[in-house]
Design a protein around this motif. Structure first.
Motif, short mmCIF file in Angstrom:
data_model
loop_
_atom_site.label_atom_id
_atom_site.label_comp_id
_atom_site.label_asym_id
_atom_site.label_seq_id
_atom_site.Cartn_x
_atom_site.Cartn_y
_atom_site.Cartn_z
N ARG A 97 81.04 -20.38 62.14
CA ARG A 97 82.42 -20.75 62.49
C ARG A 97 82.62 -22.26 62.40
O ARG A 97 83.64 -22.73 61.92
CB ARG A 97 82.78 -20.29 63.90
CG ARG A 97 82.93 -18.80 64.01
CD ARG A 97 83.34 -18.41 65.40
NE ARG A 97 83.31 -16.97 65.53
CZ ARG A 97 83.47 -16.32 66.65
NH1 ARG A 97 83.68 -17.00 67.77
NH2 ARG A 97 83.43 -15.03 66.70
N LYS A 117 87.47 -26.32 56.26
CA LYS A 117 88.94 -26.33 56.31
C LYS A 117 89.47 -27.72 56.65
O LYS A 117 90.67 -27.95 56.61
CB LYS A 117 89.45 -25.35 57.37
CG LYS A 117 89.36 -23.91 57.00
CD LYS A 117 89.96 -23.07 58.13
CE LYS A 117 89.92 -21.60 57.80
NZ LYS A 117 90.44 -20.79 58.89
N ALA A 171 83.09 -21.24 69.80
CA ALA A 171 82.94 -21.67 68.41
C ALA A 171 81.64 -22.43 68.21
O ALA A 171 80.96 -22.27 67.19
CB ALA A 171 84.13 -22.51 67.97
N LYS A 182 82.89 -23.16 58.80
CA LYS A 182 84.21 -22.80 58.28
C LYS A 182 85.27 -23.84 58.69
O LYS A 182 86.11 -24.24 57.89
CB LYS A 182 84.62 -21.42 58.82
CG LYS A 182 85.16 -20.48 57.78
CD LYS A 182 85.58 -19.16 58.42
CE LYS A 182 84.52 -18.12 58.12
NZ LYS A 182 84.92 -16.78 58.55
N LEU A 183 85.22 -24.27 59.94
CA LEU A 183 86.15 -25.28 60.42
C LEU A 183 85.97 -26.60 59.69
O LEU A 183 86.95 -27.28 59.35
CB LEU A 183 85.99 -25.50 61.93
CG LEU A 183 86.44 -24.34 62.83
CD1 LEU A 183 85.98 -24.57 64.27
CD2 LEU A 183 87.95 -24.17 62.77
N SER A 200 89.25 -28.98 59.62
CA SER A 200 89.72 -28.94 61.01
C SER A 200 88.88 -29.81 61.92
O SER A 200 89.27 -30.11 63.03
CB SER A 200 89.73 -27.51 61.54
OG SER A 200 90.62 -26.73 60.77
N LEU A 201 87.67 -30.16 61.49
CA LEU A 201 86.81 -31.00 62.33
C LEU A 201 86.59 -32.33 61.67
O LEU A 201 86.52 -32.49 60.52
CB LEU A 201 85.45 -30.33 62.57
CG LEU A 201 85.48 -29.11 63.46
CD1 LEU A 201 84.07 -28.52 63.60
CD2 LEU A 201 85.96 -29.46 64.85
#
Length: 146
Positions: A136, A143, A130, A139-140, A145-146
């Motif tokens: 990517r 979202k 990733a 995108k994370l 996610s990070l």
């Protein structure tokens, strides 16, 4: 302290220094001096350290040399140990993944480790992959996610 570990790029693919070695540690050159306790733990647990500094060596040359070593020797594991956040060291993780993608060496495990604030953290193959693709990562981030 003076560097004592051999540079990966300087070794013959079937070097006598690798005979009997079952676990290769591709390690950022500075780790031996900057984090000697971490370095020693890996060596004491059976890893044969091969140092790389991608500020001095090109990633393609190092990857080609590692592929030759893997093809000619018998190894159980190839691990990477670097300082977290180093733009040069990050390439070592990507390089090992690329070598494994191209060669698919049977029965050889690969692992990734970074040193963050003195602590060793194992990094998954997925995280290494990733991190290579900024789209990517973006995108994370979007979202959450990070």
């Amino acid at each position: 302290m003076v560097y004592t570990a051999p540079r990966l790029i300087d070794l013959n693919a079937k070097s006598r220094l690798l005979r009997g070695c079952r676990k290769i540690l591709v390690v950022g050159r500075c780790v031996e001096v900057e984090h000697p306790d971490v370095y020693k733990r890996f060596v004491d647990s059976g890893y044969c350290p091969l140092t790389v500094c991608l500020e001095a060596e090109h990633v393609n040359m190092v990857g080609f040399k590692l592929a030759g070593m893997l093809r000619r020797g018998v190894y159980e594991e190839v691990s990477v140990l670097t300082v977290d956040g180093s733009m040069h060291c990050t390439q070592l993780h990507w390089m090992v993944e690329e070598v494994f993608k191209i060669m698919n060496p049977e029965n050889v495990k690969r692992r990734h480790f970074v040193i963050h604030e003195g602590e060793v953290i194992e990094i998954s193959h997925e995280a290494v992959k990733a991190s290579r693709f900024l789209s990517r990562v973006e995108k994370l981030l979007k979202k959450g996610s990070l």
